[in-house]
Structure formats: C-alpha cells, structure tokens
Design a protein around this motif. Sequence first.
Motif, PDB file in Angstrom:
ATOM      1  N   LEU A 198      -1.398   0.523  18.770  1.00 34.44           N
ATOM      2  CA  LEU A 198      -0.239   1.242  19.280  1.00 34.44           C
ATOM      3  C   LEU A 198      -0.489   1.744  20.700  1.00 34.44           C
ATOM      4  CD1 LEU A 198       0.569   3.302  16.052  1.00 34.44           C
ATOM      5  CD2 LEU A 198       1.202   0.951  16.612  1.00 34.44           C
ATOM      6  N   SER A 199       0.425   2.613  21.181  1.00 39.08           N
ATOM      7  CA  SER A 199       0.395   2.998  22.590  1.00 39.08           C
ATOM      8  C   SER A 199       0.866   4.418  22.788  1.00 39.08           C
ATOM      9  CB  SER A 199       1.301   2.054  23.389  1.00 39.08           C
ATOM     10  OG  SER A 199       1.582   2.580  24.671  1.00 39.08           O
ATOM     11  N   GLY A 200       0.277   5.103  23.774  1.00 43.01           N
ATOM     12  CA  GLY A 200       0.731   6.414  24.204  1.00 43.01           C
ATOM     13  C   GLY A 200       2.088   6.387  24.874  1.00 43.01           C
ATOM     14  N   GLN A 201       2.677   5.195  25.011  1.00 42.30           N
ATOM     15  CA  GLN A 201       4.042   5.066  25.515  1.00 42.30           C
ATOM     16  C   GLN A 201       5.079   5.201  24.396  1.00 42.30           C
ATOM     17  OE1 GLN A 201       4.800   4.172  29.135  1.00 42.30           O
ATOM     18  NE2 GLN A 201       2.848   5.217  28.968  1.00 42.30           N
ATOM     19  N   LEU A 202       4.638   5.129  23.145  1.00 43.79           N
ATOM     20  CA  LEU A 202       5.547   5.325  22.021  1.00 43.79           C
ATOM     21  C   LEU A 202       5.925   6.794  21.911  1.00 43.79           C
ATOM     22  CD1 LEU A 202       3.818   3.125  19.286  1.00 43.79           C
ATOM     23  CD2 LEU A 202       5.894   2.553  20.560  1.00 43.79           C
ATOM     24  N   LEU A 203       7.080   7.064  21.334  1.00 41.44           N
ATOM     25  CA  LEU A 203       7.457   8.432  21.047  1.00 41.44           C
ATOM     26  C   LEU A 203       6.800   8.869  19.738  1.00 41.44           C
ATOM     27  CD1 LEU A 203      11.243   8.455  22.039  1.00 41.44           C
ATOM     28  CD2 LEU A 203       9.204   8.695  23.465  1.00 41.44           C
ATOM     29  N   THR A 204       6.733  10.166  19.514  1.00 38.38           N
ATOM     30  CA  THR A 204       6.055  10.684  18.324  1.00 38.38           C
ATOM     31  C   THR A 204       6.686  10.142  17.051  1.00 38.38           C
ATOM     32  OG1 THR A 204       5.469  12.699  19.524  1.00 38.38           O
ATOM     33  CG2 THR A 204       5.417  12.809  17.121  1.00 38.38           C
ATOM     34  N   GLU A 205       7.997  10.015  17.027  1.00 34.53           N
ATOM     35  CA  GLU A 205       8.680   9.510  15.842  1.00 34.53           C
ATOM     36  C   GLU A 205       8.327   8.051  15.569  1.00 34.53           C
ATOM     37  OE1 GLU A 205      10.674  13.055  17.420  1.00 34.53           O
ATOM     38  OE2 GLU A 205       9.926  11.219  18.330  1.00 34.53           O
ATOM     39  N   ASP A 206       8.190   7.242  16.633  1.00 36.82           N
ATOM     40  CA  ASP A 206       7.743   5.854  16.473  1.00 36.82           C
ATOM     41  C   ASP A 206       6.345   5.827  15.867  1.00 36.82           C
ATOM     42  OD1 ASP A 206      10.062   5.092  17.936  1.00 36.82           O
ATOM     43  OD2 ASP A 206       8.972   5.264  19.822  1.00 36.82           O
ATOM     44  N   TYR A 207       5.479   6.619  16.437  1.00 34.53           N
ATOM     45  CA  TYR A 207       4.090   6.713  15.989  1.00 34.53           C
ATOM     46  C   TYR A 207       4.007   7.123  14.514  1.00 34.53           C
ATOM     47  CZ  TYR A 207       0.476   6.540  19.729  1.00 34.53           C
ATOM     48  OH  TYR A 207      -0.464   6.161  20.662  1.00 34.53           O
ATOM     49  N   TYR A 208       4.815   8.110  14.142  1.00 36.08           N
ATOM     50  CA  TYR A 208       4.739   8.651  12.781  1.00 36.08           C
ATOM     51  C   TYR A 208       5.035   7.578  11.745  1.00 36.08           C
ATOM     52  CZ  TYR A 208       5.543  11.523   8.661  1.00 36.08           C
ATOM     53  OH  TYR A 208       5.479  12.051   7.383  1.00 36.08           O
ATOM     54  N   VAL A 209       6.134   6.840  11.933  1.00 42.87           N
ATOM     55  CA  VAL A 209       6.498   5.848  10.915  1.00 42.87           C
ATOM     56  C   VAL A 209       5.537   4.665  10.934  1.00 42.87           C
ATOM     57  CG1 VAL A 209       8.919   6.512  10.729  1.00 42.87           C
ATOM     58  CG2 VAL A 209       8.245   4.853  12.481  1.00 42.87           C
ATOM     59  N   ALA A 210       4.957   4.338  12.101  1.00 42.79           N
ATOM     60  CA  ALA A 210       3.965   3.261  12.160  1.00 42.79           C
ATOM     61  C   ALA A 210       2.732   3.645  11.363  1.00 42.79           C
ATOM     62  CB  ALA A 210       3.600   2.952  13.609  1.00 42.79           C
ATOM     63  N   ASP A 245      11.735   1.444  18.489  1.00 41.63           N
ATOM     64  CA  ASP A 245      10.531   1.103  17.729  1.00 41.63           C
ATOM     65  C   ASP A 245      10.570   1.671  16.319  1.00 41.63           C
ATOM     66  OD1 ASP A 245       8.513  -0.354  19.583  1.00 41.63           O
ATOM     67  OD2 ASP A 245       9.289   1.247  20.828  1.00 41.63           O
ATOM     68  N   TRP A 246      11.040   2.924  16.159  1.00 42.18           N
ATOM     69  CA  TRP A 246      11.092   3.502  14.813  1.00 42.18           C
ATOM     70  C   TRP A 246      12.005   2.692  13.917  1.00 42.18           C
ATOM     71  CZ3 TRP A 246      15.578   5.085  12.527  1.00 42.18           C
ATOM     72  CH2 TRP A 246      16.672   5.407  13.352  1.00 42.18           C
ATOM     73  N   TRP A 247      13.110   2.201  14.466  1.00 43.27           N
ATOM     74  CA  TRP A 247      14.043   1.385  13.683  1.00 43.27           C
ATOM     75  C   TRP A 247      13.386   0.072  13.274  1.00 43.27           C
ATOM     76  CZ3 TRP A 247      16.108  -3.462  14.041  1.00 43.27           C
ATOM     77  CH2 TRP A 247      17.222  -3.751  13.257  1.00 43.27           C
ATOM     78  N   ILE A 248      12.695  -0.557  14.217  1.00 36.12           N
ATOM     79  CA  ILE A 248      12.027  -1.832  13.925  1.00 36.12           C
ATOM     80  C   ILE A 248      11.016  -1.655  12.791  1.00 36.12           C
ATOM     81  CG2 ILE A 248      10.504  -3.605  14.866  1.00 36.12           C
ATOM     82  CD1 ILE A 248      11.709  -2.982  17.645  1.00 36.12           C
ATOM     83  N   ILE A 249      10.221  -0.584  12.868  1.00 37.81           N
ATOM     84  CA  ILE A 249       9.202  -0.346  11.842  1.00 37.81           C
ATOM     85  C   ILE A 249       9.849  -0.065  10.494  1.00 37.81           C
ATOM     86  CG2 ILE A 249       7.314   1.202  11.169  1.00 37.81           C
ATOM     87  CD1 ILE A 249       6.997   1.669  14.297  1.00 37.81           C
ATOM     88  N   CYS A 250      10.895   0.749  10.489  1.00 33.46           N
ATOM     89  CA  CYS A 250      11.561   1.079   9.226  1.00 33.46           C
ATOM     90  C   CYS A 250      12.237  -0.140   8.612  1.00 33.46           C
ATOM     91  CB  CYS A 250      12.569   2.200   9.441  1.00 33.46           C
ATOM     92  SG  CYS A 250      11.813   3.791   9.826  1.00 33.46           S
ATOM     93  N   GLU A 251      12.830  -0.981   9.436  1.00 32.36           N
ATOM     94  CA  GLU A 251      13.445  -2.199   8.910  1.00 32.36           C
ATOM     95  C   GLU A 251      12.384  -3.155   8.380  1.00 32.36           C
ATOM     96  OE1 GLU A 251      16.848  -3.351   8.539  1.00 32.36           O
ATOM     97  OE2 GLU A 251      16.823  -1.160   8.464  1.00 32.36           O
TER      98      GLU A 251
END
Length: 911
Positions: free
Chosen positions: A104-116, A481-487
């Motif tokens: 992953l990356s420090g460019q992601l938002l916290t919500e993206d990171y959480y679901v990943a 990104d959060w949507w992609i991971i959740c889907e």
Amino acid sequence: MSQATGSACTATTCPYCGVGCGVNATVNEDGTLGIEGDRDHPANFGRLCVKGSALHETLGHQDRLTTPWVDGKATSWDAALGTLAERLQATRTAYGAESVAAYLSGQLLTEDYYVANKLFKGFLGTPHLDTNSRLCMASAVAAYKRSLGADAVPCNYEDLEEAELVVLVGSNLAWNHPVLYQRLKVAKARNPLMRVVVIDPRVTDSCEIADLYLGIAPGSDALLFNGLLAWMAANHKLDNVYLERHTQGFDDALAAARDADLSRVSAICDIDPERLETFYYWFASQLHVVTLYSQGINQSSSGTDKCNAIINCHLAGGKIGLPGAGPFSITGQPNAMGGREVGGLANQLAAHMDYHSPGALARVTRFWATDTLTPRLPEAPGYKAIELFEAIERGEIKALWIMATNPAVSLPDAARVRRALEKCPLVIVSECAAHTDLLAYADIILPATGWSEKDGTVTNSERRISRQRGLLPAPGQARHDWWIICEAARHLGFGEAFAYTHPHEIFDEHARLSGYENEGESKRLFDISGLAGLGLAGYDALAPIQWPVTYSAPHGTARLFEDATFATPNGRARFIAVTPRLPEQALSAAFPLRLNTGRIRDQWHTMTRTARAPRLMNHRFEPFIELHPDDAERYGIEAQQLAVLSAQSGEYRGRARISNAQRRGEVFIPMHWTDAFSKAGRSGAMLAAITDPVSGQPEAKHGAVALAPLATAWEATLLIAQAVGDNSPVGAPPWCRHEYWARVPMQGCQRWQLAGRQPIDDWLAQVASWLPEQATLWCEDGGNGRLRAAAVAQGKLCWWLMVGPPSELPGLAWLQARFNDTRLSDTHRRRLLAGCDDGGADTGPVICSCHQVGQSAIIKAIRAGDNSVEALGARLACGTQCGSCLPELKSLIEEERSHARAKQASYTEVA
C-alpha cells in the motif's frame, strides 16, 4: 467549511508531504479549480509551498486511467473484479492464505487503508500487507515504540515556534517541508534568542537560518548523539529527578556511549571539535529543545538506533512533554501516520495494536467477527517491504495487489524488484496514472480516483486528522480505492462485512475500534473513540483535530507525555543502549564514492502528479548528479556535462551539478525520475536492498558508486507538440534508443533532452524517421555540428529541434507559447529558428517557480543594485509567494557579492 475572500469554497488537505496543509479549493464555472491556503487550518495558516499552490495545474483527464484492464484488454468493472476474485481465490486454494500479499501507500486515505487491512489480514488471512511508509517512517516508528511505548509523535508544530533551540538533523526542511520551514523561519525572526542547528552532510537551503552548521560524515549520527549523551553526563547536565522518576535503562545507555568522547566523535563524524562542543553545550543548556529529524536519519541500516540515540538525549535532559521540547520525526507522506493508525504495516494489526500485544489478536477478531473464518487472523507479523519482494522472487507469494505506489521505481535494487514482479503469477495494480513503470507488470489494472476526487481523512506529522474532501467528479470509470476494495471483498464472498456506502461509515468503525476494550493493562495511546458516531453531517464538518480524541479529551490532544507517563507497561520511558554502526554499503576501489539520495524542491515522489504542472519542471528539469569541484576535477567532469554513476545493482545517468555544498567523495542524486521521464534516471537502481534489522527500512542514503563522464558525440533538444494520448500504456518513441534522454512536460508540448554516442550525419533525415511532419525551416552549421530546425503544418508548430548542448538554448517560454498558438503569425515564423523574440534573452534556470523568474534575470537585477531579497521581490516578484526560493535568492546575492569583492581585489592588486 472555510471561506475564501469573496466566495464559498471547499476546505480540503494538500496531498503532498506530511505537513498536512489546509487547502481552500473553489470550483470555477469551467470545471477548473482555484487554489489557496486555508488560513484557518492550524498546520499552515494559509501558507502553501509551490507544489501545493500548483495543485490546480495537475488536474485534467489526460494520461489518466479511466477503465479497468485485464490481461491487456479493457473491460468492465464487474468483469475485472470477477476475474480478480476468481484468481485470488484460486491462489489461496492452491497455495494457502499466505501466498497472497498487498503493498500500500501513504498516498491512500485512512478509510482506504482501513478496509485494505481488514480485507487482507482479517478476511483473506494473510499477514503480508505492508506499505511504502516502510521506506520513510519505519525506523522512527520502531524507535518511538522501543522508547516511549507507542508510535506516538510527542510534539506539535507550535513546539517549533516555542523552542529555544531547534536541531534539524537528516532533514532539508526548506525543500522537503517548506511550509513548516517558513513557520520556523518566522518564529526565529520573532525570537532573536532562538538558535537553529543544522546537521547534514550537505549544505542545504535549510542552512539559511542556521546559527550553527555541522557537516557530518554520512552515517555517523548515532555516534554524534551518543557523544552528546556522554557529554551531558560528564558536564552534569542531566535531569536526575526526571531520570529517577520517569525513565529506566539510563545506566546501560550511558555505558554504551562512554567511549564517545569529544575527540573520537569529532574525528569519526568529521566535525571541528569546537563547533561540536558548541552544539553539545547549546543542547545541554536549554530545556526547550526540539530535534526534528527525517529521512537522513531513518533511511539507514541502523536508523532505529539513530532515532533512539536522539530520544535518549531528550529523556536525559527531561526535554520532552513540554512546550517547545521533544524528539520530532517529520513524516514524509501525507498519510503515512493514518496508514499506521489502521494497521498498514506488516507488523501491525489495527488501531495501533501489534501481534505481540496481549489479547490483541482476540480483540480484533471479536470486533471484526472473523472467528468463524478459515483461516482466521494471522498470528504473526508478515513480510516487510524488502522481504515481501524477496518472497515473491522465491515463488512463495503468488499474488500481489499494489495500491497507489510504484515499487518498480522506489524500492532499492529495483532490477530485482522488477524480476520479482515479472515472475509473480498475479499482479493487481490500483492506479490513477496511465503511464507508470509498474503497469507493464500488471495482469489486472484498476483505475482509481486522484486527489481532487477522493473523500476521506489523513493524519499529518503532528497527529492531526484532517478531512480531504472530493471536489471534482472522477473521470470515466475511475473509482475510489475504498470502493474498489469493498467490491472485491463482495466478489470474494465477504460483502456483509464490507457493506459501506460512504467513507464516513468506515471512519466510524475505525474510531470505534480504537476505543474497543481500550482500558486497563491493554490501554492504547491511539484512541479516537470520541469521533465515533459523527454521522454523515458530522463527518463532513469535521475540523482538524489531534489524537487522542476521547470523551475526556473531546477537543483532541496537542502534546503527549506532559505528565511524564509513557505508554510502556510501567509508565516509564526506556533508554536504549545504542552501539553506533556505519553504513553497510561499504566503499571500495571499484565503488569509491558515497551516494546520497533525496527529494528536490518542486517535485514529489515519482512525479505522476507534479510533472503535470509544467512550471514545476523548470527548477530541475532532468536527472542530475551533484558533486564537489574537487571530485569533478578528479573524474574529468565539467559543469552541466552528462555523467554516469555505476553501482553493483545498476547505473544512473544525469547532468553534473558542481557545488561546494557537497562533501568531497560524496554525490547526491534526486529520487524522482522514472522510466517514464528518463533513461537510467532511477535512484532505486543504485541502492542495495540492505535494511535496518529492527524496522526493515532500507539504507537509501548510503550507496557506493563509481563516477565517469558519459561518452556522447552529440546533444539535442527536441520539442514536440502535445499529442492527446489514449489511456493504455505506450511504447517508448524511437529517439529513446540513444544513450541519454529525459522527457520534460511543458504547456502544450513535450521537451526531450537527448544525447547519443554514435554521430548523426544527416539530422533532417534522422528527424524524418522519427516524426511524420517534415522540416519546413532549418539552419545548419556543419562545422560545429549545430542545427536548428522546425516543422510547421497548417499554420501550427509541430516540432522544434536544436542540436547542441542545453547551455545554448534560448529561454523556452517564447517557444512554448508558439506551440499553443492556434495559427503562427508571419513574425513568429521568422523568429522560430532563433527561438525567441527579436532581442529576447535567455532568463536562465528558473529559481522562483511561483512567478517563473529565471537566474539570469535575478543576477541582472542584483548587479543593477537590487541586492536584497526584498528588493528582488519588489522588482521581479520572486520570493513573494510561497518563499521556497528565498534561500536560493540569498545564495545568488552572496555569490554576486563574492564576485564583486574578488573583482575589486584583483583591481587593487594590479594597481
């Protein structure tokens, strides 16, 4: 929401460094953005650096990924995610859960990171999820945890303004965190008693405000601070009451530092003993001391020990938990801290819980309700970044999902990383840019949203959580990104646990987990449970706030450890006994020069965003090698000559910049250039994959290299009208087959700097083989090997060529404007080969990116009497916006004064 003058706007956060500046963005009627600093944001109070102020110039749909790709073919989201789920599940079935990994990356938002993190560790059951924060913050994190008991930065930005002494070590704050540097500079001007010490192998622009500069030998920082600890003890400068009441392990730490006497430290660190003792005296004599450190400390094979050596000195003097005091690691990426909060590192679970923390596995299992899954949560940490790619190369990991980062460029020993990616059976990439080095290795490419479209939160270097708010619609089929991971989770059969419809729901779960069973012996310092239950309206209105945020601290916590109670089991801070170690990448007869890498002022990471703003390319437009004049003479290299660095793992080609700011025997190269922008301009190719044994952070500041001129028969500059490309990766153009090239995006055209080893006898024929439009204008000087040519078709400029070194170029602003003309005038056509208006002069390299003021214009103004930055600003506007160029302006003024004094001395001698 915040108000800009005369208009309502959206308050959001800058996506660059860890300062976390607030940005006010206004969407204009034509869909473009207006950008200004948010005066109400406590990180920057309205200031923006040149990168932040150019954010609106980085937008647009060109070169964006806008559709999913599977096996080189565009497809639908449902088909792409169906294929992704099918292949991931087949990999897990055939090889086990730990055959799957994510990076992953420090460019992601916290919500993206959480679901990943939740998907990979909680539901896929693999511990192998790590992040590129491993490359910048891992050693600082490990040191804080060893000493203070938690990944908890104790300071805030106000401490820099309240300090009596600020020590910058391994940090070129002026270039890498310019807004914070400007805050410090203003504070120093307001408080004449404040002192600043800069400790760095290079004389950087941060030295502009330094009262003392220590040009330390690379890698010797731990010895320097061990020496400080020993000096404090020998000179009765310890806070014995603090040591007795609030710390443990001091005697062992001091014993490890006993041999670090002043003479030994001075000799090994290569620092004048008087200057060294001055630093020691200043540090020991002041209570309100902030030591601010960054990658120059962290990116080392002993980075964790270096960080702990710094923390030891602060604990020894009780210089922590007070206004204007503490060891302050400054974060490199906008959300490196947010990623760590949710478990983005391979040795974390979530909410700052670790695998070794008592009850943590069971606690996260209960919260995520994964007790019925097979496999369950992993029981031990996964592979850290370098180990991860080694495991891929071994064939142990069969599937890798990479999000918002480019390990094919940024990791050391990049050739090995690329071999691993080539070998990996399944590589999934979530990316917003259509042309990155990584995409060539991807089996599945998923188009992600970018800064202006994303919606969520980030956490900056002072633990301040801020909202990043979406401003513009996503292009094409790009998705969050959060949507992609959740889907993806839904396609894998985990839809019920990932049924989020908005990032506020993810943030709420993250906040609740931070406070879940957070009491008693298992109490964790990271706790934002006070932000749980905000709802959509509360989340949208969330103002910047520093964690911990609890019911007892609903407005956040500005400074940690004010009561001297630490996050260790007994509440005492731990001293760490540090045995200094020099860099592991040793110099040799074959590779005699020490290599240092780092950022430059106007660029960010691998330039996928900043290169979209052409003015940000003008300060340093191609890869370069900075070296001392004595080394240039030794290796037969002249200023602006092309040169090549070689190392055991690869080579690097760039233009020589000769500077007395560089130590002898050492060279510096920037980290930003990739295969999309240069040939052999990747710094990662020059570094061995050597890591800190505690943190796993690579030793990126201490390569070993050889230097030689790059043999070339010619150089040329080619400008080509901007072509609107498609959204698929493309091959390199034919002129990239030569020994050197660098691509420089400009407004309306692309600039190519070229050089080759084989002579070209007929340049017009050569260009005809490259481009469809034939030359319509040319002027050739065969005796000197010079040529200028251009092609005009249907009244528009198609391309422009100059054969010769870049030093012979005119200022390119006029030519750039011609590529944007809808139809060239007769006057402009007549001036094309000259490349400028009649009488136009080259303004030189751009120094002020905000106002595009060149070096030649600045020097001319200085010689005309404008010999202060204020006078230059009044005449040329340089230095009047973000302030990033002020140190360079002062350097030019000093250089001109030195030239004038030398000239006067020569006249006097003759007389």
